[in-house]
Design an enzyme around this catalytic site. Structure first.
Site, PDB file in Angstrom:
ATOM      1  N   SER A 110     -13.548  -4.531   1.994  1.00  0.00           N
ATOM      2  CA  SER A 110     -14.597  -3.883   1.194  1.00  0.00           C
ATOM      3  C   SER A 110     -15.993  -4.308   1.654  1.00  0.00           C
ATOM      4  O   SER A 110     -16.858  -4.631   0.828  1.00  0.00           O
ATOM      5  CB  SER A 110     -14.421  -4.187  -0.301  1.00  0.00           C
ATOM      6  OG  SER A 110     -13.262  -3.597  -0.803  1.00  0.00           O
ATOM      7  N   PRO A 111     -16.252  -4.309   2.967  1.00  0.00           N
ATOM      8  CA  PRO A 111     -17.566  -4.747   3.445  1.00  0.00           C
ATOM      9  C   PRO A 111     -18.685  -3.764   3.105  1.00  0.00           C
ATOM     10  O   PRO A 111     -19.860  -4.103   3.248  1.00  0.00           O
ATOM     11  CB  PRO A 111     -17.363  -4.837   4.963  1.00  0.00           C
ATOM     12  CG  PRO A 111     -16.316  -3.821   5.257  1.00  0.00           C
ATOM     13  CD  PRO A 111     -15.372  -3.898   4.081  1.00  0.00           C
ATOM     14  N   LEU A 112     -18.306  -2.575   2.639  1.00  0.00           N
ATOM     15  CA  LEU A 112     -19.292  -1.589   2.209  1.00  0.00           C
ATOM     16  C   LEU A 112     -19.346  -1.480   0.684  1.00  0.00           C
ATOM     17  O   LEU A 112     -19.781  -0.467   0.125  1.00  0.00           O
ATOM     18  CB  LEU A 112     -18.986  -0.221   2.825  1.00  0.00           C
ATOM     19  CG  LEU A 112     -19.144  -0.177   4.350  1.00  0.00           C
ATOM     20  CD1 LEU A 112     -18.658   1.148   4.908  1.00  0.00           C
ATOM     21  CD2 LEU A 112     -20.587  -0.427   4.750  1.00  0.00           C
ATOM     22  N   GLY A 113     -18.898  -2.557   0.022  1.00  0.00           N
ATOM     23  CA  GLY A 113     -18.993  -2.589  -1.436  1.00  0.00           C
ATOM     24  C   GLY A 113     -18.289  -1.443  -2.125  1.00  0.00           C
ATOM     25  O   GLY A 113     -18.816  -0.831  -3.049  1.00  0.00           O
ATOM     26  N   ARG A 114     -17.052  -1.151  -1.644  1.00  0.00           N
ATOM     27  CA  ARG A 114     -16.259  -0.048  -2.196  1.00  0.00           C
ATOM     28  C   ARG A 114     -17.027   1.276  -2.135  1.00  0.00           C
ATOM     29  O   ARG A 114     -16.904   2.125  -3.019  1.00  0.00           O
ATOM     30  CB  ARG A 114     -15.786  -0.352  -3.610  1.00  0.00           C
ATOM     31  CG  ARG A 114     -14.960  -1.620  -3.665  1.00  0.00           C
ATOM     32  CD  ARG A 114     -14.093  -1.745  -4.885  1.00  0.00           C
ATOM     33  NE  ARG A 114     -13.257  -2.929  -4.777  1.00  0.00           N
ATOM     34  CZ  ARG A 114     -12.087  -2.966  -4.113  1.00  0.00           C
ATOM     35  NH1 ARG A 114     -11.628  -1.871  -3.555  1.00  0.00           N
ATOM     36  NH2 ARG A 114     -11.396  -4.083  -4.032  1.00  0.00           N
ATOM     37  N   GLY A 115     -17.815   1.415  -1.077  1.00  0.00           N
ATOM     38  CA  GLY A 115     -18.539   2.660  -0.848  1.00  0.00           C
ATOM     39  C   GLY A 115     -19.961   2.664  -1.366  1.00  0.00           C
ATOM     40  O   GLY A 115     -20.775   3.491  -0.959  1.00  0.00           O
ATOM     41  N   TYR A 157       0.830  -1.195   0.000  1.00  0.00           N
ATOM     42  CA  TYR A 157       0.000   0.000   0.000  1.00  0.00           C
ATOM     43  C   TYR A 157       0.874   1.258   0.000  1.00  0.00           C
ATOM     44  O   TYR A 157       1.579   1.554   0.958  1.00  0.00           O
ATOM     45  CB  TYR A 157      -0.916   0.043   1.218  1.00  0.00           C
ATOM     46  CG  TYR A 157      -1.937  -1.071   1.292  1.00  0.00           C
ATOM     47  CD1 TYR A 157      -2.260  -1.853   0.189  1.00  0.00           C
ATOM     48  CD2 TYR A 157      -2.598  -1.342   2.488  1.00  0.00           C
ATOM     49  CE1 TYR A 157      -3.190  -2.874   0.267  1.00  0.00           C
ATOM     50  CE2 TYR A 157      -3.544  -2.357   2.579  1.00  0.00           C
ATOM     51  CZ  TYR A 157      -3.835  -3.117   1.467  1.00  0.00           C
ATOM     52  OH  TYR A 157      -4.764  -4.120   1.553  1.00  0.00           O
ATOM     53  N   HIS A 203      -0.446 -11.965   1.151  1.00  0.00           N
ATOM     54  CA  HIS A 203      -1.410 -11.088   0.475  1.00  0.00           C
ATOM     55  C   HIS A 203      -2.040 -11.769  -0.738  1.00  0.00           C
ATOM     56  O   HIS A 203      -3.249 -11.647  -0.970  1.00  0.00           O
ATOM     57  CB  HIS A 203      -0.692  -9.807   0.049  1.00  0.00           C
ATOM     58  CG  HIS A 203      -1.589  -8.628  -0.101  1.00  0.00           C
ATOM     59  ND1 HIS A 203      -1.113  -7.338  -0.169  1.00  0.00           N
ATOM     60  CD2 HIS A 203      -2.931  -8.508  -0.210  1.00  0.00           C
ATOM     61  CE1 HIS A 203      -2.121  -6.491  -0.292  1.00  0.00           C
ATOM     62  NE2 HIS A 203      -3.230  -7.182  -0.338  1.00  0.00           N
ATOM     63  N   ALA A 232     -24.748   4.289   0.283  1.00  0.00           N
ATOM     64  CA  ALA A 232     -25.807   5.076  -0.362  1.00  0.00           C
ATOM     65  C   ALA A 232     -25.409   6.543  -0.523  1.00  0.00           C
ATOM     66  O   ALA A 232     -26.250   7.433  -0.516  1.00  0.00           O
ATOM     67  CB  ALA A 232     -27.125   4.967   0.409  1.00  0.00           C
TER      68      ALA A 232
END
Length: 312
Positions: free
Chosen positions: A187-192, A44, A108, A196
């Site tokens: 990415s538990p928020l689907g990449r944002g 990163y 990784h 919403a």
């Protein structure tokens, strides 16, 4: 470790310009919110992220997870899981982090040119040497996970999992549970998308989303319609859509520790508060009806490194 961790990649790459002062403030906000697991990697920002995390967490009572195996430099990106390189990568990460021991050390990506058991065997030597406490593996197949566990105890497997991407429920999740390996969804928020807060204009403001089929053309339109349904239920429950998405993931079992990433302190606090939300069986059933597993559109981008050429 806390029930929700912090994915730190965005402090160095993938989501536009960054500011170290703001990033450190966000990390301190995470600590104040009770987050004790911070996830980084040597790739990163080509080491920048580990140095930043080391500086921000100096003196803090927190667990650091980092990864090796993806090498990012001026010539591109490659995978390197050669056993003879593992100790060097670990030592370099320890130096950047300013730590004597890594709490959780991931492979990784599995190097297709190296049997995974050989890489894990070299990682196990780090545990015996006192440089690493626990081992993990990221983006692996069920058979590779079995091979890894056969060599050394694996504490966690990391992979993309969210309401937007539920394929892991078919393969890696049941195998990890059979082997008693913890689940760490990134990415538990689907990449944002599941917050919403994105629309067709803002979805492409990230390199990761711009190249992801789920955020393109007709796929994005269908997925935004799903998000609208998610938002309606969140509003009824008096929580944010992002909190609902995290609460759903936490409800999948006590072995699930999501690591949502954000560079904004307010968003980090919002995410951390999701641990207090308990969804009822009726809520979960409503979610399955409103946003079913097969209701999302588009495959995800392949997250294997683009080249396995090792070079010099």
């Amino acid at each position: 470790m806390s029930a929700i961790g912090l994915g730190c990649m965005g402090f160095s790459q993938g989501y536009g310009a960054t500011d170290d002062t703001e990033s450190i403030a966000a990390i301190h906000a995470a600590l104040d919110a009770g987050i004790t697991l911070f996830d980084t990697a040597m790739s990163y920002g080509r080491g920048h992220n580990e140095r930043l995390i080391g500086k921000a967490l100096a003196g803090a009572d927190a667990a650091v997870a980092t990864k090796f195996g993806i090498v990012r430099n001026e010539t591109g990106v490659r995978i390197d899981g050669r056993p003879e390189q593992v100790a060097r990568y670990c030592n370099e990460s320890l130096e950047r982090l300013g730590r004597d021991v890594i709490d959780l050390y991931y492979l990784h990506r599995v190097d297709p040119q190296v049997p995974v058991g050989e890489t894990i065997g070299a990682m196990a030597e780090l545990v015996r040497a006192g440089k690493v406490r626990h081992l993990g593996i990221s983006e692996t197949t069920p058979s590779q996970l079995r091979a890894a566990v056969a060599v050394a105890p694996i504490a966690a497997v990391q992979f993309e999992w969210s309401m937007l991407w539920r394929e892991p429920e078919r393969d890696i999740v049941p195998v990890a549970r059979e082997l008693e390996v913890g689940l760490v969804p990134y990415s538990p928020l689907g990449r944002g998308l599941l917050t919403a807060t994105l629309d067709s204009a803002t979805a492409a403001d990230s390199d990761f989303r711009r190249n992801d089929p789920r955020f393109q053309a007709e796929h994005l339109a269908e997925n935004l319609a799903q998000v609208a349904a998610l938002q309606k239920l969140a509003t009824r429950l008096d929580i944010s859509a992002g909190q609902l998405a995290l609460a759903w993931l936490l409800a999948q079992g006590p072995d699930v520790v999501p690591i949502p990433g954000s560079r904004r302190s307010a968003r980090i606090l919002e995410n951390a508060a999701a641990v207090t939300i308990e969804l009822s069986a009726a809520d979960l059933a409503a979610l399955e009806e409103l946003v079913p597993a097969g209701g999302w559109s588009g495959d995800r981008t392949s997250f294997a490194a683009p080249s396995t050429t090792r070079g010099s």
